[in-house]
Scaffold this motif. Structure first.
Motif, PDB file in Angstrom:
ATOM      1  N   UNK A 199      53.598  18.349  -9.170  1.00  0.00           N
ATOM      2  CA  UNK A 199      53.884  18.741  -7.792  1.00  0.00           C
ATOM      3  C   UNK A 199      53.267  20.082  -7.428  1.00  0.00           C
ATOM      4  N   UNK A 200      52.791  20.822  -8.416  1.00  0.00           N
ATOM      5  CA  UNK A 200      52.111  22.071  -8.120  1.00  0.00           C
ATOM      6  C   UNK A 200      50.637  21.885  -7.817  1.00  0.00           C
ATOM      7  N   UNK A 201      50.132  20.684  -8.002  1.00  0.00           N
ATOM      8  CA  UNK A 201      48.711  20.415  -7.790  1.00  0.00           C
ATOM      9  C   UNK A 201      48.411  20.240  -6.309  1.00  0.00           C
ATOM     10  N   UNK A 202      47.124  20.258  -6.000  1.00  0.00           N
ATOM     11  CA  UNK A 202      46.683  19.958  -4.637  1.00  0.00           C
ATOM     12  C   UNK A 202      46.695  18.443  -4.488  1.00  0.00           C
ATOM     13  N   UNK A 203      47.782  17.910  -3.959  1.00  0.00           N
ATOM     14  CA  UNK A 203      47.971  16.463  -3.934  1.00  0.00           C
ATOM     15  C   UNK A 203      47.036  15.801  -2.925  1.00  0.00           C
ATOM     16  N   UNK A 204      46.453  14.710  -3.332  1.00  0.00           N
ATOM     17  CA  UNK A 204      45.608  13.919  -2.456  1.00  0.00           C
ATOM     18  C   UNK A 204      46.206  12.531  -2.359  1.00  0.00           C
ATOM     19  N   UNK A 205      46.947  12.277  -1.283  1.00  0.00           N
ATOM     20  CA  UNK A 205      47.490  10.949  -1.100  1.00  0.00           C
ATOM     21  C   UNK A 205      46.371   9.952  -0.888  1.00  0.00           C
ATOM     22  N   UNK A 206      45.418  10.323  -0.030  1.00  0.00           N
ATOM     23  CA  UNK A 206      44.217   9.534   0.233  1.00  0.00           C
ATOM     24  C   UNK A 206      43.158  10.513   0.693  1.00  0.00           C
ATOM     25  N   UNK A 207      42.026  10.534  -0.005  1.00  0.00           N
ATOM     26  CA  UNK A 207      40.994  11.515   0.296  1.00  0.00           C
ATOM     27  C   UNK A 207      40.361  11.321   1.653  1.00  0.00           C
ATOM     28  N   UNK A 208      39.686  12.363   2.121  1.00  0.00           N
ATOM     29  CA  UNK A 208      39.024  12.316   3.420  1.00  0.00           C
ATOM     30  C   UNK A 208      37.997  11.178   3.438  1.00  0.00           C
ATOM     31  N   UNK A 209      38.004  10.436   4.542  1.00  0.00           N
ATOM     32  CA  UNK A 209      37.124   9.284   4.644  1.00  0.00           C
ATOM     33  C   UNK A 209      37.035   8.821   6.084  1.00  0.00           C
ATOM     34  N   UNK A 257      27.297   2.926  18.937  1.00  0.00           N
ATOM     35  CA  UNK A 257      27.268   3.863  20.067  1.00  0.00           C
ATOM     36  C   UNK A 257      26.430   5.093  19.773  1.00  0.00           C
ATOM     37  N   UNK A 258      25.774   5.129  18.607  1.00  0.00           N
ATOM     38  CA  UNK A 258      24.942   6.272  18.215  1.00  0.00           C
ATOM     39  C   UNK A 258      25.747   7.581  18.235  1.00  0.00           C
ATOM     40  N   UNK A 259      26.954   7.477  17.726  1.00  0.00           N
ATOM     41  CA  UNK A 259      27.883   8.604  17.590  1.00  0.00           C
ATOM     42  C   UNK A 259      28.419   9.150  18.906  1.00  0.00           C
ATOM     43  N   UNK A 260      28.209   8.421  20.026  1.00  0.00           N
ATOM     44  CA  UNK A 260      28.944   8.805  21.240  1.00  0.00           C
ATOM     45  C   UNK A 260      30.438   8.644  20.961  1.00  0.00           C
ATOM     46  N   UNK A 261      30.787   7.572  20.253  1.00  0.00           N
ATOM     47  CA  UNK A 261      32.131   7.399  19.715  1.00  0.00           C
ATOM     48  C   UNK A 261      32.019   7.590  18.208  1.00  0.00           C
ATOM     49  N   UNK A 262      32.628   8.622  17.672  1.00  0.00           N
ATOM     50  CA  UNK A 262      32.465   8.910  16.251  1.00  0.00           C
ATOM     51  C   UNK A 262      33.533   8.234  15.404  1.00  0.00           C
ATOM     52  N   UNK A 263      33.097   7.775  14.244  1.00  0.00           N
ATOM     53  CA  UNK A 263      34.040   7.265  13.251  1.00  0.00           C
ATOM     54  C   UNK A 263      34.910   8.433  12.808  1.00  0.00           C
ATOM     55  N   UNK A 264      36.218   8.252  12.896  1.00  0.00           N
ATOM     56  CA  UNK A 264      37.135   9.373  12.779  1.00  0.00           C
ATOM     57  C   UNK A 264      37.425   9.731  11.321  1.00  0.00           C
ATOM     58  N   UNK A 265      37.114  10.963  10.946  1.00  0.00           N
ATOM     59  CA  UNK A 265      37.439  11.443   9.605  1.00  0.00           C
ATOM     60  C   UNK A 265      38.937  11.719   9.512  1.00  0.00           C
TER      61      UNK A 265
END
Length: 346
Positions: A199-209, A257-265
């Motif tokens: 529990x002291x670690x930097x927890x990653x439930x699900x990494x950035x994607x 859409x050529x990034x007019x609508x961006x895939x959300x990080x």
């Protein structure tokens, strides 16, 4: 100065209930604004019965409450994207070509079901994209999950029509590349028994994607943990409003859409309360278009400049992403998304 980060709420009922064109046009305009500015949307008026979402939650509870050995009976080959994924068997940041702090470190567990070749009579599957489902033997898992799957698929198709209207594109253009879509429902559980994690670690439930497909429909607990990268370059907490489903765009939407609508990080950083991780559940329905569909930038988007992305089939794109999350092979074709993450992570 960037505008304050707010996930807009959009009422889909004019589309769900087939109201007139003027009312639908207002919804389409609201969706277009949300897709340009945020990429995450709270949708209400979606028509999914509470009994169905309650049934989904109960099915997830029954399955994930089992001990790990029992759940591991339902592990499937990674390429099939079906069945059980144990904790720390994936690292989603690899899908963007970004190295996580620790290899295969995401501590969520998940169960995947999806559209199989049996769902598309007359279409011959040639890959694992339409693998058959494996159904656990917990009581009523299959009927409760399939009931929600059908509702989420309906909402995804409503959104697809609304997005076509918002982009000024013939709905049939999108329908033609989604008549045998790779639809996948991923049910996630973020709580682990005490003692299994530092529990002291930097927890990653699900990494950035970013999500792989066109649009994601997300049911989730009203528990903190989901974070979205805003245009201000910082992470913001997001949870569903009462009765709402969360919707976000995936890579296909960005590419067409050529990034007019961006895939959300986005990512999941679980809350720790009194030394323990508070439980959080979610179920993401990924509407990923046909395996053999070619993802190309819309002509209207090309009028604004050169295409940022080379054409690629849905199957090729999804396979590269899965090699990242499941096999730890960094995705070499996600340079734009990787740059966005690395700018934030330093």
């Amino acid at each position: 100065m960037a505008a304050p980060f707010v996930v807009p709420t959009v009422d889909l009922s004019p589309y769900v209930q087939d109201h007139g064109p003027a009312e639908r046009a207002v919804v389409a305009a609201d969706l277009a604004r949300a897709c340009r500015e945020v990429g995450f949307i709270q949708v209400v008026g979606h028509g999914v019965p509470t009994a169905v979402t309650d049934g989904l939650a109960a099915a997830m509870d029954d399955f994930f409450a089992q001990d790990l050995a029992a759940k591991k009976r339902w592990v499937r080959p990674a390429a099939e994207n079906r069945g059980y994924s144990p904790p720390k068997s994936e690292s989603l940041s690899y899908t963007l070509g970004v190295d996580p702090v620790t290899r295969m470190n995401d501590f969520f567990e998940a169960y995947n079901v999806g559209a199989s070749d049996d769902d598309y009579p007359g279409f011959t599957a040639t890959s694992d994209d339409y693998a058959a489902n494996t159904w656990p033997d917990t009581a009523d898992f299959e009927p409760r999950v399939t009931a929600y799957f059908a509702e989420a698929r309906r909402v995804a198709h409503v959104l697809q029509d609304a997005f076509a209207d918002a982009l000024g594109t013939d709905r049939e253009r999108f329908a033609a590349v989604s008549d045998h879509a790779i639809n996948v429902l991923r049910m996630n559980n973020y709580a682990l028994p005490p003692g299994e994690i530092d529990l002291g670690a930097d927890l990653t439930g699900m990494g950035e994607h970013t999500d792989f497909g066109f649009v994601t429909v997300l049911w989730a607990d009203q528990v903190a943990g989901l974070q979205v990268l805003g245009q201000d370059g910082t992470w913001h907490d997001v949870m569903p409003a009462d009765g709402a489903l969360l919707v976000n765009l995936g890579d296909i939407a960005a590419r067409v859409t050529n990034d007019e609508w961006m895939s959300t990080l986005h990512r999941v950083k679980p809350p720790v309360v009194d030394g323990t991780i508070r439980r959080r559940r979610s179920a993401a329905f990924f509407h990923d278009w046909n395996a053999d569909a070619l993802i190309e930038t819309l002509p209207a988007a090309l009028e604004r400049g050169e295409a940022f992305y080379e054409p690629v089939t849905v199957s090729e794109h999804v396979a590269a992403k899965l090699r990242g999350s499941r096999a730890g092979v960094k995705n070499p074709s996600a340079a734009r998304e990787q740059a966005r993450v690395e700018a934030v992570l330093g």
